[in-house]
Enzyme design. Structure first.
Site, PDB file in Angstrom:
ATOM      1  N   ASP A   1      -3.751 -14.237  -1.769  1.00  0.00           N
ATOM      2  CA  ASP A   1      -3.287 -14.537  -0.408  1.00  0.00           C
ATOM      3  C   ASP A   1      -4.453 -14.588   0.577  1.00  0.00           C
ATOM      4  O   ASP A   1      -4.537 -15.485   1.419  1.00  0.00           O
ATOM      5  CB  ASP A   1      -2.277 -13.480   0.074  1.00  0.00           C
ATOM      6  CG  ASP A   1      -0.977 -13.506  -0.719  1.00  0.00           C
ATOM      7  OD1 ASP A   1      -0.690 -14.542  -1.346  1.00  0.00           O
ATOM      8  OD2 ASP A   1      -0.255 -12.487  -0.705  1.00  0.00           O
TER       9      ASP A   1
ATOM     10  N   TYR B   1       0.848  -1.210   0.000  1.00  0.00           N
ATOM     11  CA  TYR B   1       0.000   0.000   0.000  1.00  0.00           C
ATOM     12  C   TYR B   1       0.875   1.248   0.000  1.00  0.00           C
ATOM     13  O   TYR B   1       0.561   2.231  -0.667  1.00  0.00           O
ATOM     14  CB  TYR B   1      -0.964   0.018   1.192  1.00  0.00           C
ATOM     15  CG  TYR B   1      -1.863  -1.200   1.231  1.00  0.00           C
ATOM     16  CD1 TYR B   1      -2.487  -1.650   0.074  1.00  0.00           C
ATOM     17  CD2 TYR B   1      -2.084  -1.905   2.411  1.00  0.00           C
ATOM     18  CE1 TYR B   1      -3.277  -2.788   0.090  1.00  0.00           C
ATOM     19  CE2 TYR B   1      -2.873  -3.041   2.428  1.00  0.00           C
ATOM     20  CZ  TYR B   1      -3.467  -3.482   1.267  1.00  0.00           C
ATOM     21  OH  TYR B   1      -4.240  -4.601   1.283  1.00  0.00           O
TER      22      TYR B   1
END
Lengths: 89, 376
Positions: free
Chosen positions: B238, B123
């Site tokens: 994930d 991020y």
């Protein structure tokens, strides 16, 4: 006597019946017949294609990692080895 | 029971429960009580990726082209995901490791948390590329009311379990008054807190990312913010594995295949667990409302996103025996599956955008000035 070339039959939701054309897996086989099946990962770890196995046997090509009950299969990574009856969620 | 980093008593991990048995000693994987966790570790490690491998430099240009409403959607989602992975990068370690009794489960939790930290780093990678100074974005995460409300519900079950575990491991069972508050610490109560916490984590992994994922992939469908979408594809893959692990833990308890007391607690807390999941669904729908408050984006609106959340919730609730409470049977956003399928994540090198094969950042823009030295 079992004829080797005989195609296995797949019955989905008690209404749709088709023969397994040696697709890579049961999920692809159902998609080829335009049956609406849930899927995400197509690799056996997410569990989106969880399907109830009413009768028959399947064999896994990769180890299924997603959580399934004893009477459930993961369509994305198995192929039928006998005639099967399944029920989608 | 006091925590020790190496339990010197001989233990048989084949007979220990997943949690609250004897502390672990040797990290051995030759024998496993629940081999599924070892398989999940292998799968997760095979998915290793680094945010720096993905070229996000084109996204900056795309971002400037977005409308104000679309920019709000994009940055708000990144803020929310940053919050989720900030919590998930540390909490499973702190909450679960001190009470785990099986080496394969211990290593799974460490592997799981490690991947959440990769998500957090990604991020920053995305935001640093979009803004010369991303501080405002990060600082807003702790002050934004919409995000704060969700943070409370996400962290409270973890915090409660961690606090009681600390009391239990330092003081033992008993009733303690601390800062005017009374705490009745006993193993049964702790196990109940663990069960509720695991349900809250399961709902987080199952539901809380999906409104953000849908928006990201909707941008990518319009060929916008594609670098970001590649990163989110890795993250979604994930998260699906993490969800599988919490579903396994919950089902092992529910079906009585681990600690028999946990099976009782699962029955006792059935409704409470379901309510935790349903609250997460409600909050995700509210999140969609907040995102689209200034206007929607092409291909998505609040209603269809809410339906998608319900669709996903049906699948994921039925996986842990909670039934399918919502009346949505077919996928309202079928194109989402193209981004969630695992084999689509690895991009073939011959494709135009080979960002997943990069080992470092490259400059994807070539200015005409760079050819000035060439003479024909």
């Amino acid at each position: 006597m079992i004829v080797k070339d005989e195609k296995l039959s797949v019955c989905v939701n008690k209404t749709i019946r088709f023969s397994f054309e040696r697709e890579d897996n049961l999920l692809t086989a159902m998609e080829n017949k335009n049956i609406d099946v849930h899927f995400h990962c197509r690799e056996g770890f997410c569990g989106a294609c969880r399907t109830k196995l009413l009768s028959g046997k399947v064999e896994y090509k990769v180890d299924p990692l997603a959580c399934i009950e004893d009477d459930e299969i993961l369509a994305c990574c198995c192929i039928p080895v006998t005639n099967v009856e399944i029920e989608t969620y | 029971m006091k925590y020790t980093t190496f339990n010197q008593q001989t233990t048989n991990t084949m007979e220990e429960p997943m949690f609250f048995g004897a502390p672990v000693n040797v990290a051995r994987y030759d024998q496993q009580k629940h081999p599924i966790f070892e398989k999940l570790i292998e799968k997760q490690i095979s998915f290793f990726w680094r945010p720096e491998e993905v070229d996000v430099s084109k996204d900056r240009v795309d971002f400037q082209k977005l409308t104000d409403a679309e920019q709000h959607i994009f940055t708000s989602n990144l803020k929310y995901q940053t919050l989720l992975d900030s919590v998930q990068g540390r909490s499973p370690n702190i909450a679960f490791l001190p009470i785990i009794s099986l080496p394969e489960l211990e290593t799974w939790v460490e592997t799981w948390s490690f991947f959440e930290t990769i998500h957090s780093r990604s991020y920053t990678h995305i935001l640093r590329n979009l803004f010369s100074d991303p501080s405002d974005i990060f600082e807003d995460i702790v002050t934004n009311e919409e995000i704060k409300r969700r943070a409370t519900d996400i962290s409270k079950y973890y915090d409660d379990l961690i606090y009681y575990t600390q009391l239990y491991q330092t003081q033992g069972e008993g009733v303690y008054t601390i800062d005017g508050q009374t705490h009745d610490v006993n193993l049964r109560a702790l196990k109940k807190k663990l069960f509720l916490c695991m349900n809250s984590v399961n709902a987080l992994e199952a539901i809380r990312f999906y409104v953000s994922f849908a928006c990201t992939f909707a941008f990518a469908e319009r060929k916008l913010m594609e670098g970001n979408s590649k990163i989110i594809k890795f993250i979604a893959r994930d998260e699906n594995i993490h969800l599988t692990s919490t579903q396994h833990i919950l089902n092992l308890w529910i079906k009585g295949k681990d600690d028999p007391e946990m099976a009782e607690i699962a029955k006792e807390c059935e409704q409470e667990a379901k309510d935790i999941f349903l609250l997460a669904v409600e909050q995700e729908k509210e999140w969609a409302r907040y995102l689209f408050k200034d206007g929607s984006m092409l291909g998505l609106n609040e209603e269809i996103l809410s339906q998608y959340v319900e669709y996903i919730a049906n699948q994921r609730m039925s996986a842990i025996g909670m039934g399918q409470p919502f009346n949505v049977s077919s996928n309202p956003l079928p194109w989402m599956n193209n981004y969630l399928a695992s084999d689509n994540v690895q991009v073939a090198p011959q494709e135009a955008e080979i960002s997943s094969y990069l080992t470092g950042q490259i400059d994807s823009e070539v200015a005409s000035a760079e050819f000035e030295e060439f003479e024909l």
